[in-house]
Design an enzyme around this catalytic site. Structure first.
Site, PDB file in Angstrom:
ATOM      1  N   VAL A  32      -6.897 -13.453   2.486  1.00  0.00           N
ATOM      2  CA  VAL A  32      -6.251 -12.847   3.658  1.00  0.00           C
ATOM      3  C   VAL A  32      -6.427 -11.335   3.673  1.00  0.00           C
ATOM      4  O   VAL A  32      -6.490 -10.721   4.735  1.00  0.00           O
ATOM      5  CB  VAL A  32      -4.766 -13.248   3.703  1.00  0.00           C
ATOM      6  CG1 VAL A  32      -4.043 -12.566   4.858  1.00  0.00           C
ATOM      7  CG2 VAL A  32      -4.636 -14.768   3.847  1.00  0.00           C
ATOM      8  N   GLU A  33      -6.508 -10.718   2.483  1.00  0.00           N
ATOM      9  CA  GLU A  33      -6.742  -9.279   2.406  1.00  0.00           C
ATOM     10  C   GLU A  33      -7.622  -8.963   1.207  1.00  0.00           C
ATOM     11  O   GLU A  33      -7.427  -9.507   0.111  1.00  0.00           O
ATOM     12  CB  GLU A  33      -5.433  -8.497   2.253  1.00  0.00           C
ATOM     13  CG  GLU A  33      -4.512  -8.547   3.450  1.00  0.00           C
ATOM     14  CD  GLU A  33      -3.250  -7.713   3.234  1.00  0.00           C
ATOM     15  OE1 GLU A  33      -3.268  -6.790   2.382  1.00  0.00           O
ATOM     16  OE2 GLU A  33      -2.243  -7.998   3.906  1.00  0.00           O
ATOM     17  N   ASN A  34      -8.568  -8.062   1.422  1.00  0.00           N
ATOM     18  CA  ASN A  34      -9.367  -7.490   0.343  1.00  0.00           C
ATOM     19  C   ASN A  34      -9.943  -6.180   0.842  1.00  0.00           C
ATOM     20  O   ASN A  34     -10.456  -6.114   1.964  1.00  0.00           O
ATOM     21  CB  ASN A  34     -10.506  -8.435  -0.073  1.00  0.00           C
ATOM     22  CG  ASN A  34     -11.468  -7.801  -1.064  1.00  0.00           C
ATOM     23  OD1 ASN A  34     -12.633  -7.590  -0.757  1.00  0.00           O
ATOM     24  ND2 ASN A  34     -10.987  -7.478  -2.248  1.00  0.00           N
ATOM     25  N   ARG A  43       0.405  -0.480   0.000  1.00  0.00           N
ATOM     26  CA  ARG A  43       0.000   0.000   0.000  1.00  0.00           C
ATOM     27  C   ARG A  43       0.932   1.103   0.000  1.00  0.00           C
ATOM     28  O   ARG A  43       1.343   1.622   0.710  1.00  0.00           O
ATOM     29  CB  ARG A  43      -0.829  -0.172   0.964  1.00  0.00           C
ATOM     30  CG  ARG A  43      -1.399  -1.301   1.231  1.00  0.00           C
ATOM     31  CD  ARG A  43      -1.976  -2.167   1.410  1.00  0.00           C
ATOM     32  NE  ARG A  43      -2.044  -3.204   1.387  1.00  0.00           N
ATOM     33  CZ  ARG A  43      -2.402  -3.947   1.559  1.00  0.00           C
ATOM     34  NH1 ARG A  43      -2.970  -3.865   1.772  1.00  0.00           N
ATOM     35  NH2 ARG A  43      -2.490  -4.894   1.599  1.00  0.00           N
TER      36      ARG A  43
END
Length: 455
Positions: free
Chosen positions: A325-327, A4
């Site tokens: 695991v990430e969204n 990010r």
């Protein structure tokens, strides 16, 4: 089964990647201009439900959220980026944030155990910080959630940086010594272990921020692969039955490069496929190029791409379950998107497609939203991913303010899926990079049906 970026900086690695992506996107744009218009039909409404026992989580990381951070590679990198300050002060406000997560109905809480905080000097552990992590894990469990603990989310102590970081072979043995200590400390507590978060992005960030030359890049890659493989065996020895993986960042057009960073070399040393999915690409949508400049809020999400990504990884490793695991979705400093597409839309659209994937046989066992609160996105507070807004630069109180995503996620969890008859706000992309054969010729997934228990 289970029981990010901040400001852009010039670098050779980024330049090469930018040219690769630019060339590919140019080619797809030309093809789009010369192809017949073929807008994909809306998908059928959802009718299936997530299975009982599905793992609903939130994700965060220590450095990005904790504040009051000791000397590390990233406190040094942050000196050349937007000021880190104390981030959202999770280090002191974690009891309240754990309650916020539980209030969503989540049963998994993901964070990282920060080596730089625990061992600020080689061989010297900070007992106060160990007590903090002990209490954090205790509170997660007391709230009815399962800890998902990341051993390395791109951050290492300053003394490791001084010895040469991953250039130095001592770093791997130091890392494994520290990891064994932490696994022994939390063994038998139902932890889901992540060794390295997004190895491809870890290597990329180090290449940009240290910086590293190509030889160092490959040295780091080889070290991460060897260390993960050793860590996998160690964790199974120390904490038998605990699931272990390293989550892979999905990279759309350059996904082959992302997988080559670590994933391709450790598929025999993972217990589940951990996928981080944020952005897709298609002939209609090449906005993912904005990731190269850190302007994530300019990217148009492609929720249906997640369906094809899940199916593709499951096809490659059919014996393993899949965990998202990430969204999540960035907004620009917390402001609404110009197109009106909100965090609630994003959540429901993506989870609709996860339901479709499960209905079609993908063994998805969990989903984590990134992130619980806004935080420091590796150089900037401008990209906001949080279910709860926190204005670090403008609000000294660091108040957690719910977005519309809070109610949406709580409802999906409580009802084990999106509302009956839900049709995604975003229609499926035409000619998606994720599966050109299926999407360029008008084929859509078969309508979902109630699915059997897969695990």
């Amino acid at each position: 089964m289970f029981g990010r970026a901040g400001r852009p900086r010039t670098s050779h690695a980024r330049s090469v990647l930018a040219h690769l992506v630019s060339a590919t996107l140019t080619a797809t744009a030309v093809l789009a201009a010369t192809s017949p218009a073929a807008g994909a039909a809306p998908p059928p409404p959802a009718v299936a439900k997530f299975p009982a026992g599905f793992m609903w989580g939130v994700s965060t990381s220590g450095f990005q959220a904790e504040g009051s951070f000791p000397d590390s590679n990233w406190t040094r990198y942050a000196e050349k980026k937007d000021p880190y300050n104390d981030s959202v002060d999770f280090r002191n406000r974690y009891p309240g944030d754990v309650k916020l997560a539980r209030g969503l109905g989540a049963n998994v809480f993901r964070t990282s155990l920060e080596w730089a905080r625990i061992e600020p000097r080689r061989g010297v552990r900070d007992e106060r910080e160990l007590a903090y992590y002990d209490d954090l894990v205790r509170r997660i469990k007391a709230a009815g959630m399962r800890p998902m603990l990341t051993l390395d989310h791109w951050v290492y102590p300053g003394w490791v940086a001084d010895q040469g970081a991953w250039d130095d072979p001592r770093t791997s043995s130091d890392w494994l010594r520290h990891a064994r200590f932490m696994v022994e400390r939390y063994r038998g507590q139902g932890v889901i272990w992540i060794t390295f978060n997004e190895a491809s992005q870890y290597i990329f960030n180090e290449t940009v921020s240290r910086p590293m030359n190509p030889a160092q890049l490959f040295t780091m890659r080889d070290a991460l692969i060897r260390t993960h493989r050793a860590a996998y065996d160690m964790i199974h020895e120390v904490d038998p039955g605990a699931p272990v993986s390293s989550n892979v960042a999905y990279g759309s057009i350059v996904n082959g490069l992302f997988d080559a960073a670590l994933f391709n070399e450790v598929t025999d040393k993972i217990d589940f496929i951990g996928i981080d999915y944020y952005y897709g690409a298609s002939l209609e949508n090449i906005s993912a190029v904005h990731a190269l400049t850190g302007e994530f809020w300019k990217i148009d999400p492609e929720p249906d791409g997640l369906y094809y990504v899940l199916k593709n990884y499951q096809r490659r490793l059919p014996h393993l379950p899949v965990y998202i695991v990430e969204n999540g979705m960035a907004t620009d400093d917390g402001k609404a998107r110009p197109d009106g597409y909100g965090r609630a839309d994003h959540l429901r659209d993506h989870l609709y497609w996860v339901q479709r994937a499960i209905a079609d046989g993908v063994k998805v066992i969990g989903y984590n939203h990134w992130s619980l609160t806004d935080n420091y996105e590796w150089g900037s507070y401008r990209p906001r991913f949080g279910l709860y807004r926190v204005d670090v630069l403008g609000d000294p109180s660091l108040e957690r303010k719910p977005t519309e995503g809070v109610a949406a996620y709580r409802s999906v969890i409580a009802n084990r899926g999106v509302p009956s008859g839900y049709v995604p706000v975003r229609r499926p992309a035409w000619c998606s990079v994720e599966d050109p054969v299926a999407t360029c010729f008008g084929r859509t997934p078969t309508p979902p049906a109630p699915y059997r228990a897969l695990y």
